[in-house]
Design an enzyme around this catalytic site. Structure first.
Site, PDB file in Angstrom:
ATOM      1  NE  ARG A  26      23.074  58.882  70.846  1.00 23.72           N
ATOM      2  CZ  ARG A  26      21.970  58.437  71.413  1.00 23.72           C
ATOM      3  NH1 ARG A  26      21.749  58.690  72.707  1.00 23.72           N
ATOM      4  NH2 ARG A  26      21.080  57.737  70.712  1.00 23.72           N
TER       5      ARG A  26
ATOM      6  CG  HIS B  20      23.241  55.140  77.049  1.00 26.58           C
ATOM      7  ND1 HIS B  20      24.009  55.357  75.918  1.00 26.58           N
ATOM      8  CD2 HIS B  20      22.035  55.703  76.758  1.00 26.58           C
ATOM      9  CE1 HIS B  20      23.301  55.992  75.000  1.00 26.58           C
ATOM     10  NE2 HIS B  20      22.096  56.210  75.497  1.00 26.58           N
TER      11      HIS B  20
END
Length: 286
Positions: free
Chosen positions: A202, A250
């Site tokens: 993250r 991502h």
């Protein structure tokens, strides 16, 4: 699940009396309207966005995807970053542009110890895959455990030692209040000379300004980053054009629909039959 009735979410729709919700970054209105929910299934391994919602009732069980085809993708991503750095493939790309033929010395794997932060389902697979290639591998986890081929460090007291023996740092941690900002200057500068960061967890784990400073000072050699504080990464962000940073959008491990369907339906059927599949511990955040 032909015996079940599925209702796509509708902001203006009526109360349907759902017992289960299958979500990714759901609207707050879901929990305000569907008051009979027993469990929420998160369509991904990371549940930080869901856990940050004050509307999520404390009595509702939260379940996340534990693999669903993501582990092998994550292994591929980390190995790409590790081998690109250790084997010097960036150097060869630059040499090709210069029409230069200059082989580098053979890689000394002992000079590239890898540290994997987080030994959940994905982190464990990554650590084992790297170890299988002959690189020295250590893992850092919340509690002690045995993992063949991997030296395991546990708890805050052993974090400095784990970092000091690592050159390539792979972040696979869940994002919790305890891990937010953990990739900061104080920790990153403990890495061995030529340190390299792979962050596939993250964006909230990384203090971006600290990484940029260490790269510019020559304290670290590079970084492969898949996640960021702001996504999409804003135009003009220093990471876009930094010569020692590789940016990916991502995509390190994407949810595969077929595998996710099987995992979620199996857990719902288990709960309907009185079983108790593993749920997220609210106090830990994973």
């Amino acid at each position: 699940m032909p015996q079940a009735r599925f209702h796509p979410w509708d902001d203006k729709g009526p109360y349907v009396g759902a017992r289960y919700a299958i979500v990714w970054k759901p609207p707050a209105a879901l929990f305000e309207r569907e008051t009979g929910l027993q469990a929420v299934f998160n369509l991904g391994a990371g549940i930080d966005a869901l856990m940050d919602m004050p509307q999520l009732p404390p009595h509702v069980a939260v379940l996340r995807l534990e693999d669903a085809g993501m582990a092998v993708q994550m292994v591929e991503y980390v190995l790409y970053g590790l081998l690109r750095a250790a084997r010097g493939f960036d150097h060869y790309a630059a040499q090709q542009r210069q029409e230069l033929w200059a082989p580098l010395p053979a890689v000394d794997r002992a000079a590239w110890p890898v540290g994997v932060m987080g030994l959940g389902a994905l982190g464990t697979r990554v650590a084992q895959a790297v170890a299988a290639l002959g690189y020295p591998v250590a893992g850092w986890a919340r509690s002690a455990r045995e993992l063949p081929g991997v030296e395991v460090y546990a708890g805050d007291a052993q974090l400095p030692g784990f970092l000091a023996r690592s050159r390539v740092l792979v972040n696979m941690l869940p994002l919790t209040p305890q891990t937010e900002g953990i990739l900061n200057r104080a920790h990153l500068e403990r890495l061995r000379p030529g340190g390299y960061l792979i962050n596939a967890a993250r964006g909230g784990h990384l203090v971006e300004a600290d990484l940029l400073a260490l790269l510019d000072e020559g304290r670290m050699d590079g970084a492969l980053l898949d996640v960021f504080h702001d996504e999409p990464l804003p135009p003009g962000h220093p990471f876009w054009g930094h010569p020692r940073v590789i940016v990916t959008p991502h995509v390190a491990a994407m949810t595969l629909q077929a595998e996710a369907v099987v995992q979620i339906t199996d857990k719902i059927l288990a709960m309907e039959g009185g079983g108790s599949p593993a749920v997220v511990a609210r106090d830990r955040g994973y």
